[in-house]
Motif scaffolding. Structure first.
Motif, short mmCIF file in Angstrom:
data_model
loop_
_atom_site.label_atom_id
_atom_site.label_comp_id
_atom_site.label_asym_id
_atom_site.label_seq_id
_atom_site.Cartn_x
_atom_site.Cartn_y
_atom_site.Cartn_z
N MET A 15 -0.66 5.77 6.63
CA MET A 15 -1.97 6.22 6.15
C MET A 15 -2.97 6.26 7.30
O MET A 15 -4.04 5.65 7.25
CB MET A 15 -2.46 5.32 5.01
CG MET A 15 -3.50 6.00 4.12
SD MET A 15 -3.95 5.00 2.70
CE MET A 15 -5.24 6.03 1.99
N GLY A 16 -2.60 6.97 8.36
CA GLY A 16 -3.54 7.27 9.43
C GLY A 16 -4.40 8.44 9.04
O GLY A 16 -4.66 8.69 7.85
N ASN A 17 -4.84 9.21 10.03
CA ASN A 17 -5.71 10.35 9.73
C ASN A 17 -5.05 11.36 8.81
O ASN A 17 -5.64 11.83 7.84
CB ASN A 17 -6.12 11.04 11.04
CG ASN A 17 -7.07 10.21 11.87
OD1 ASN A 17 -7.76 9.34 11.33
ND2 ASN A 17 -7.11 10.46 13.16
N ALA A 54 -9.29 -2.79 3.62
CA ALA A 54 -9.97 -2.16 2.49
C ALA A 54 -9.76 -0.65 2.51
O ALA A 54 -10.02 0.02 3.52
CB ALA A 54 -11.46 -2.47 2.54
N ARG A 55 -9.28 -0.11 1.40
CA ARG A 55 -9.10 1.33 1.24
C ARG A 55 -9.61 1.69 -0.15
O ARG A 55 -8.84 1.85 -1.09
CB ARG A 55 -7.63 1.72 1.40
CG ARG A 55 -7.10 1.49 2.82
CD ARG A 55 -5.63 1.84 2.91
NE ARG A 55 -5.13 1.72 4.26
CZ ARG A 55 -4.68 0.59 4.80
NH1 ARG A 55 -4.69 -0.54 4.09
NH2 ARG A 55 -4.24 0.56 6.05
N ALA A 60 -5.33 -0.50 -5.21
CA ALA A 60 -4.62 -1.50 -4.43
C ALA A 60 -3.16 -1.60 -4.85
O ALA A 60 -2.28 -1.89 -4.02
CB ALA A 60 -5.31 -2.85 -4.56
N GLU A 61 -2.87 -1.37 -6.13
CA GLU A 61 -1.49 -1.53 -6.59
C GLU A 61 -0.54 -0.47 -6.03
O GLU A 61 0.69 -0.62 -6.11
CB GLU A 61 -1.43 -1.50 -8.12
CG GLU A 61 -1.90 -0.21 -8.77
CD GLU A 61 -3.39 -0.24 -9.11
OE1 GLU A 61 -3.81 0.59 -9.94
OE2 GLU A 61 -4.11 -1.07 -8.53
N LEU A 62 -1.10 0.60 -5.46
CA LEU A 62 -0.25 1.62 -4.86
C LEU A 62 0.12 1.30 -3.41
O LEU A 62 1.00 1.95 -2.83
CB LEU A 62 -0.94 2.98 -4.90
CG LEU A 62 -1.07 3.64 -6.28
CD1 LEU A 62 -1.79 4.98 -6.15
CD2 LEU A 62 0.30 3.85 -6.91
N LEU A 63 -0.53 0.32 -2.82
CA LEU A 63 -0.30 -0.02 -1.41
C LEU A 63 0.86 -0.99 -1.27
O LEU A 63 1.02 -1.91 -2.07
CB LEU A 63 -1.56 -0.62 -0.79
CG LEU A 63 -2.80 0.28 -0.76
CD1 LEU A 63 -3.99 -0.49 -0.21
CD2 LEU A 63 -2.54 1.53 0.07
#
Length: 436
Positions: A15-17, A54-55, A60-63
């Motif tokens: 999950m970069g640019n 933090a995203r 959060a459950e998808l990370l």
């Protein structure tokens, strides 16, 4: 056709640019994507290095910080690999393919060396391996080569496929600044990495050239097969001399079909900075933009131009592949397979016909020009342009040759370096984009 109501599960690795933009498109364009695919695309998870970062744009459950477990999930149908590098992406992609999942990747370094292995895994499992974003960001060039020109014979693919080096050379030409100063500016603007070696020394462009050559000529070409030079030795004087010749300097990736005197065909794949005439379509490609020119037997010359890097443009190419892979799963189809039937050998750089631009410092005395010209003539190399700049004790002599084998030109330069009258060979560049 499978049920249109059955969702297509998608996993994103990295999950970069680019990954961030892919996730955004997947989550913001669900209705349009479903209409184009024929089934919903559902994001099953996103593999990241640190799940504690933090995203807010993603639940959060998808990370997860376990990409292997995400790839192994039964509800994942398509894996999007955006981590980069060789390992662990190679393992994750191979595992996904062997498990019957289609894969979309933008990983040029991996594909330049392992396309054969991964394509074989995809073929055996009867799934798709797509990589449009691996070569020129948003510019569609892989699919045209594989599909649109599948019935034609490609003769040459040449282009500017690295935005960092194109920005540097464009800025040097415009401002007269030197290489180090312009590289620093590229870093400040975010166009150059903290370690720019892969870009400025041509490794990035060579990986892309290997991919393009493999597809264009139906032969397996790796990065090690690509002759490579970078731009770190280019000076403002080179660009000024190029301008006086109505040329500019670009880092070019060139893949072409070379036919020997006996009719045997080989592949030349090479990356180097070269002079090109201002009238050539690639001469006007400046800044961080990319362009690829394809020359085919029947289609003629085609040019693809646009943004070759950046999160949003690259994500566009990735999502194009995702839609294609998802459609194939819905309609029980498959994309084109790797084609290596031609198995053409690689031509060593020494045998490839090129033109040279040679700039040297010489003693300003009678007979020097004749000595220099004699070295070219002794190897049957014609001289197209000779220009002398300066006077007094030293002069700068610029020679532009006609086309000759690269090896003969290289031997000539080596001989010139040993001449007493030549105090320094300041630049040796090739000249491309001319008829001679």
């Amino acid at each position: 056709m499978s049920s249109a109501s059955k969702p297509i599960g998608v996993a994103v690795l990295g999950m970069g640019n680019v990954g961030t933009e892919v996730v955004r498109i997947l989550t913001e364009s669900t209705g349009d994507l479903q209409a184009r695919v024929g089934a919903p695309l559902e994001l099953r998870g996103v593999a990241v290095r640190d799940i504690n970062t933090a995203r807010p744009s993603i639940p959060a459950e998808l990370l997860t910080d376990d990409p292997a477990a995400l790839v192994a999930r039964d509800d994942v149908d398509i894996v999007i690999e955006l981590i980069g590098g060789i390992e662990p992406p190679r393992t994750h992609i191979r595992t996904a393919l062997q498990s019957g999942k289609s894969v979309v990747t933008a990983n040029k370094a991996l594909l330049a060396d392992y396309t054969g292995e991964l394509a074989a895994a995809a073929a055996e499992a009867r799934v798709d391996l797509y990589f449009e974003a691996a070569v020129a960001g948003a510019i569609p060039v892989i699919r045209p080569l594989m599909q649109s020109l599948a019935g034609d014979t490609v003769q040459r693919v040449a282009g500017i496929v690295n935005g960092t080096t194109n920005f540097i050379l464009s800025a040097m030409a415009e401002t007269g600044a030197d290489y180090a100063e312009t590289l620093a500016e590229a870093g400040r603007l975010g166009y150059a990495e903290a370690d720019p070696t892969a870009d400025v020394e041509g490794y990035d462009a060579a990986a892309k050239a290997a991919i393009l050559a493999s597809i264009a000529f139906h032969s397996r070409v790796t990065a090690a097969d690509v002759y490579r030079e970078g731009i770190s030795s280019i000076t403002p004087a080179d660009l000024a001399s190029a301008a006086q010749l109505d040329c500019t300097i670009k880092l070019l990736s060139i893949c072409e079909r070379v036919v020997d005197a006996d009719g045997a065909q080989r592949i030349s794949a090479r990356v180097y900075p070269a002079l090109i005439p201002l009238s050539h379509p690639l001469a006007t490609v400046n800044g961080v933009f990319n362009a690829v020119v394809v020359e085919a037997e029947n289609a003629g010359r085609l040019m693809f131009y646009g943004q070759g890097a950046g999160g949003v443009p690259t994500a566009s190419a990735v999502m194009g592949d995702v839609v294609m892979a998802a459609r194939n799963r819905v309609y029980s189809g498959r994309g084109p397979l790797e084609s290596t039937y031609a198995s053409l050998p690689i031509a060593p750089i020494g045998s490839v016909p090129t033109r040279y631009y040679v700039a040297m410092e010489v003693a300003d005395r009678p007979g020097v020009l004749a000595q220099v010209a004699g070295e070219f003539a002794s190897r049957d190399i014609g001289i197209a342009v000779v220009r002398q700049e300066g006077a007094q004790d030293r002069a700068r002599l610029v020679v532009v040759t006609h086309r000759a084998p690269d090896g003969a030109l290289s031997e000539t330069v080596a001989a010139l370096e040993k001449m007493d009258a030549v105090t320094k060979i300041s630049s040796v560049l090739r000249l491309e984009g001319t008829d001679d």
